[in-house]
Design a protein around this motif. Structure first.
Motif, PDB file in Angstrom:
ATOM      1  N   UNK A  70      -4.544   8.692  -1.798  1.00 41.00           N
ATOM      2  CA  UNK A  70      -3.362   9.530  -1.981  1.00 41.00           C
ATOM      3  C   UNK A  70      -3.682  10.993  -1.692  1.00 41.00           C
ATOM      4  N   UNK A  81       2.325   1.622  -3.456  1.00 39.76           N
ATOM      5  CA  UNK A  81       1.292   2.110  -4.386  1.00 39.76           C
ATOM      6  C   UNK A  81       1.033   3.601  -4.168  1.00 39.76           C
ATOM      7  N   UNK A  82       1.039   4.008  -2.915  1.00 43.10           N
ATOM      8  CA  UNK A  82       0.787   5.420  -2.583  1.00 43.10           C
ATOM      9  C   UNK A  82       1.927   6.317  -3.098  1.00 43.10           C
ATOM     10  N   UNK A  85      -7.983   0.790  -2.150  1.00 41.92           N
ATOM     11  CA  UNK A  85      -6.761   0.231  -1.562  1.00 41.92           C
ATOM     12  C   UNK A  85      -5.667   1.283  -1.404  1.00 41.92           C
ATOM     13  N   UNK A  86      -5.945   2.514  -1.843  1.00 39.62           N
ATOM     14  CA  UNK A  86      -5.010   3.615  -1.653  1.00 39.62           C
ATOM     15  C   UNK A  86      -5.803   4.914  -1.528  1.00 39.62           C
ATOM     16  N   UNK A 105       0.836  -1.206   0.000  1.00 41.76           N
ATOM     17  CA  UNK A 105       0.000   0.000   0.000  1.00 41.76           C
ATOM     18  C   UNK A 105       0.868   1.252   0.000  1.00 41.76           C
ATOM     19  N   UNK A 106       1.931   1.224   0.797  1.00 41.71           N
ATOM     20  CA  UNK A 106       2.846   2.363   0.854  1.00 41.71           C
ATOM     21  C   UNK A 106       3.519   2.584  -0.505  1.00 41.71           C
ATOM     22  N   UNK A 121      -0.577   3.748   5.651  1.00 40.30           N
ATOM     23  CA  UNK A 121       0.200   4.398   4.585  1.00 40.30           C
ATOM     24  C   UNK A 121      -0.017   5.916   4.595  1.00 40.30           C
ATOM     25  N   UNK A 144      -4.464  -0.843   6.253  1.00 35.43           N
ATOM     26  CA  UNK A 144      -3.235  -0.564   5.483  1.00 35.43           C
ATOM     27  C   UNK A 144      -3.268   0.826   4.868  1.00 35.43           C
ATOM     28  N   UNK A 167       1.638   6.673  -6.747  1.00 34.83           N
ATOM     29  CA  UNK A 167       0.544   7.585  -7.067  1.00 34.83           C
ATOM     30  C   UNK A 167       1.031   9.037  -7.033  1.00 34.83           C
ATOM     31  N   UNK A 168       1.812   9.367  -6.019  1.00 35.64           N
ATOM     32  CA  UNK A 168       2.275  10.748  -5.875  1.00 35.64           C
ATOM     33  C   UNK A 168       3.261  11.150  -6.966  1.00 35.64           C
TER      34      UNK A 168
END
Lengths: 133, 124
Positions: free
Chosen positions: B55, A40-41, B52-53, A37-38, B88, B84, A44-45
């Motif tokens: 941002x 993917x995040x 799941x995210x 998840x981290x 994050x 999760x 994304x950024x």
């Protein structure tokens, strides 16, 4: 299984594809669900930065295995206008796109290695690494 | 893919079912702003269980939906942020400051009813 995945980043929907691919590769590399998840995040950024500032670019994801140390390598590259002041761009809360200004500094915080190379007129390349623990 | 907004009495509920692009999130924002007025809603619930995210753009849009709803007389609550996803967000430094959150849809509805009751309103 292919070791490298590349996603071309041209519009906002590509950000969704990019983080999906990142999560898949991170899962295949053995990262925990929280780390996926981290990752993917962070993807994304940095890909949103391409869409916001450079319009088009490319994200390349690959698995690393360096002397038993395994992880994931994420490279976001564009030929956009570049960043005149990198220190300023990496500062929390700084943005010229009306966003929160947390994307790049946030991505740097959650990755093990983070490098930003850019110059006005020369595009921007963000390289991030995260190692399996 | 646009997110359907369900109307349940005085409450509008959007249950996001799949990852959204920035444009789709912005559309959801506009749809809420319009429908709160049209249906004279007292509450707005955004269910992000399936995401799941979350941002920086999603976070900013959720905040904007909540603040806009508030200015239009409706309370908003974001429900279903997965463990999760929450972890994050904290690591990256993202927050939903000033936005009510609840564990799930049921808790979210209870929150809206509770706030309305304290404010002396009746929620259908």
């Amino acid at each position: 299984m292919s070791a490298e995945v590349s996603v071309s980043i041209e519009r906002d929907a590509d950000i969704v594809t990019a983080r999906h691919e990142g999560r898949q590769l991170a899962a295949a590399a053995g990262f925990s669900s929280a780390d996926q998840t981290i990752i993917a995040l962070a993807i994304s950024e940095i890909t949103r930065n391409i869409v916001s500032y450079a319009q088009c670019g490319k994200l390349t994801l690959s698995r690393m295995d360096e002397g038993g140390r395994r992880g994931i390598l994420i490279v976001a590259q564009d030929d956009g206008p570049g960043i005149p002041d990198i220190d300023l761009a990496m500062r929390d809360g700084y943005s010229t796109a009306g966003s929160l200004g947390v994307g790049l500094p946030g991505a740097r915080r959650v990755m093990d290695e983070f490098e930003l190379v850019s110059a006005p007129g020369k595009g921007t390349t963000v390289t991030m690494k995260k190692w399996l623990r | 893919m646009s997110v359907p907004i369900l109307k349940q009495g005085d409450v509008l509920i959007a249950s996001i079912q799949a990852a959204l692009s920035d444009r789709e999130l912005a559309q959801l924002h506009d749809a809420f702003a319009e429908q709160v007025g049209r249906f004279r809603s007292r509450g707005v619930i955004i269910d992000v269980t399936a995401l799941d995210v979350l941002d920086s753009f999603a976070t900013r849009t959720l905040r904007s939906i909540a603040y806009t709803a508030k200015l239009r007389g409706a309370n908003a609550v974001v429900v279903g942020i997965q463990p999760d996803v929450a972890f994050a967000m904290v690591q990256l430094g993202l927050s939903l400051e000033g936005v009510a959150t609840a564990l799930d849809l049921e808790e979210g509805l209870a929150y809206i009813r509770d706030v309305a009751k304290r404010g002396g309103q009746r929620v259908r």
